[in-house]
Design an enzyme around this catalytic site. Structure first.
Site, PDB file in Angstrom:
ATOM      1  N   GLY A 135      39.843  32.582  47.958  1.00 22.92           N
ATOM      2  CA  GLY A 135      39.296  32.903  49.453  1.00 22.92           C
ATOM      3  C   GLY A 135      39.786  34.503  49.728  1.00 22.92           C
ATOM      4  O   GLY A 135      38.816  34.866  50.452  1.00 22.92           O
TER       5      GLY A 135
ATOM      6  N   GLU B 151      48.706  36.297  50.642  1.00 21.75           N
ATOM      7  CA  GLU B 151      50.125  35.519  50.832  1.00 21.75           C
ATOM      8  C   GLU B 151      50.845  36.396  49.738  1.00 21.75           C
ATOM      9  O   GLU B 151      50.545  37.047  48.709  1.00 21.75           O
ATOM     10  CB  GLU B 151      49.844  34.030  50.223  1.00 21.75           C
ATOM     11  CG  GLU B 151      49.082  33.748  48.790  1.00 21.75           C
ATOM     12  CD  GLU B 151      50.168  33.338  47.683  1.00 21.75           C
ATOM     13  OE1 GLU B 151      51.065  32.768  48.120  1.00 21.75           O
ATOM     14  OE2 GLU B 151      49.966  34.127  46.715  1.00 21.75           O
TER      15      GLU B 151
ATOM     16  N   THR C  91      39.150  26.664  39.226  1.00 14.54           N
ATOM     17  CA  THR C  91      40.453  26.688  39.682  1.00 14.54           C
ATOM     18  C   THR C  91      40.299  26.105  41.181  1.00 14.54           C
ATOM     19  O   THR C  91      41.403  25.839  41.895  1.00 14.54           O
ATOM     20  CB  THR C  91      41.292  27.849  40.321  1.00 14.54           C
ATOM     21  OG1 THR C  91      40.325  28.716  40.451  1.00 14.54           O
ATOM     22  CG2 THR C  91      41.526  28.387  38.677  1.00 14.54           C
TER      23      THR C  91
ATOM     24  N   GLU D 261      27.764  58.829  37.763  1.00 17.19           N
ATOM     25  CA  GLU D 261      27.094  58.836  36.265  1.00 17.19           C
ATOM     26  C   GLU D 261      26.733  57.413  35.794  1.00 17.19           C
ATOM     27  O   GLU D 261      25.693  57.303  35.229  1.00 17.19           O
ATOM     28  CB  GLU D 261      27.832  59.700  35.266  1.00 17.19           C
ATOM     29  CG  GLU D 261      26.731  60.431  34.103  1.00 17.19           C
ATOM     30  CD  GLU D 261      27.618  61.279  33.369  1.00 17.19           C
ATOM     31  OE1 GLU D 261      27.344  61.440  32.241  1.00 17.19           O
ATOM     32  OE2 GLU D 261      28.324  62.180  33.950  1.00 17.19           O
TER      33      GLU D 261
END
Length: 450
Positions: free
Chosen positions: A144, A71, A179, A254
């Site tokens: 998502g 979005e 969240t 490395e």
């Protein structure tokens, strides 16, 4: 050259990307419009920073980076922000509708429409490289896009660039601060899908960073900008050896060689010191011994877990600034004697050390103090399995009731993928447990007969 391409996916990836490129520009003296007054070789040149920036004939330095979100709002901030002239418009890719915290949308329905475009842009960036060494991928586990699209992209990168390293910087869902309710689902699905495609993944746990900002910088409450600037410092420390000439130059392969004993055990724990505010730094000068010691304090880790309960498999100290090998050796020797640091018995207690003489740079007006020296420790410890265990537990609580599963199935996923992913993580926890077991036990029993 050994170029690296950075890919920033989803809101977390893009915002961390902003913090990182802002810092890189300050470190290399590159202006927001891409001009670099100190650079004498226009249009090319073999400077170390060319691993992260390409140069145009007009002397403009363009980050070898790509910002992707499903979005537009977050990437629009880059398009209109201070550094809008730094990036080529094609490096900023956005879709129309977001993944709505749903792994299946990011991986199957919405992500599928944009992935070819993204790979095409990555191909363009790769074509400008003479010796691409790999990709750095920034994303969150919980979102998502960050979970679903990243795993799709990693699968495709493995097909197109099979031999190139892929390092992840992943934001692990904070145990308290969440969240989205479905973070455990997304995290476990993405970890399962990317496990075989990622060579090394540095996890950063939002809550650990919150606590560091609160405790060390007295910020109340910390914003994402505060968190990201701190994460930017850490990423900068890890990549400094690729962008500057140091006494010990570490390239991407490395890192893996020294930190990843088995392909699946590729989640090093990151600790950074010193994190202090300007008023504190004004009164104290931190020695090499002090900052080295601070690395072994769980309070300075980027993931909440306790290495004192686990065992170390490898340990890598990346110093920058005013540091000499003599001090480092002394500091490490002291730590070996007094700290309760347990290494697994099949690994000698080697500390790999990198020193970079470029002192750490801070964003002017930011929260972090300008210091003479800093250290970033990457350690592969079995304690990080605690983080997986926490996540698995939350997954189980929801999945037992099949809560929220219909949203995923509705986007074309099968329920079997959930249990498959969960089994894979159970196996990962088991792997960590086995790695930490003493290898001598098996031999001991047979030896008593003689």
């Amino acid at each position: 050259m050994r170029e690296c391409i950075s890919v920033h996916v989803g809101q977390a990836g893009v915002q961390i990307g902003n913090a990182c490129w802002e810092l890189y520009c300050l470190e290399h003296g590159i202006q927001p419009d891409g001009q670099m007054p100190t650079d004498k070789t226009i249009g090319g040149g073999d400077d170390s920073f060319n691993t992260f920036f390409s140069e145009t004939g007009a002397g403009k330095h363009v980050p070898r980076a790509l910002f992707v979100d499903l979005e537009p709002t977050v990437v629009d901030e880059v398009r209109t922000g201070t550094y809008r002239q730094l990036f080529h418009p094609e490096q900023l890719i956005t879709g129309k509708e977001d993944a709505a915290n749903n792994y299946a949308r990011g991986h199957y329905t919405i992500g599928k429409e944009i992935v070819d475009l993204v790979l095409d842009r990555i191909r363009k960036l790769a074509d400008q490289c003479t010796g691409l060494q790999g990709f750095l991928i920034f994303h969150s586990f919980g979102g998502g896009t960050g979970s679903g699209f990243t795993s799709l992209l990693m699968e495709r990168l493995s097909v197109d660039y099979g031999k190139k390293s892929k390092l992840e910087f992943a934001i692990y869902p904070a145990p308290q601060v969440s969240t989205a309710v479905v973070e455990p689902y997304n995290s476990i699905l993405t970890t399962h899908t990317t496990l075989e495609h990622s060579d090394c993944a540095f996890m950063v746990d939002n809550e650990a960073i919150y606590d560091i900002c609160r405790r060390n910088l007295d910020i109340e409450p910390p914003t994402y900008t505060n968190l990201n600037r701190l994460i930017g410092q850490i990423v900068s420390s890890i990549t400094a050896s690729l962008r500057f000439d140091g006494a010990l130059n570490v390239d991407l392969t490395e890192f893996q060689t020294n930190l990843v004993p088995y392909p699946r055990i590729h989640f090093p724990l990151v600790t950074y010191a010193p994190v202090i505010s300007a008023e504190k730094a004004y009164h104290e000068q931190l020695s090499v011994a002090e900052i080295t010691n601070a690395c072994f304090e769980p309070a300075n880790q980027m993931v909440k877990c306790d290495p004192r309960h686990g065992k170390y498999m490898a340990c890598c100290m990346l110093y920058r600034g005013d540091v000499v090998p003599k001090d480092v050796n002394a500091a490490i020797a002291t730590i070996k004697t007094k700290r309760t640091i347990q290494f697994v018995d099949w690994c000698p207690t080697g500390f790999k050390v990198g020193i970079n003489y470029q002192p750490p740079t801070v964003v002017p007006g930011g929260d972090l103090a300008k210091v003479q020296r800093a250290v970033c420790m990457l350690s592969n410890t079995t304690a990080i399995a605690e983080a997986w265990a926490r996540l698995d537990h939350k997954f189980d609580l929801m999945y037992a009731k099949r809560a929220f599963v219909h949203w995923y199935v509705g986007e074309g996923m099968e329920e079997g993928e959930f249990s498959e992913a969960r089994e894979d993580l159970a196996a990962l926890e088991k792997d960590y447990e086995e790695v930490g077991m003493d290898s001598a036990e098996g031999e001991g029993e047979g030896a008593e007969e003689y």
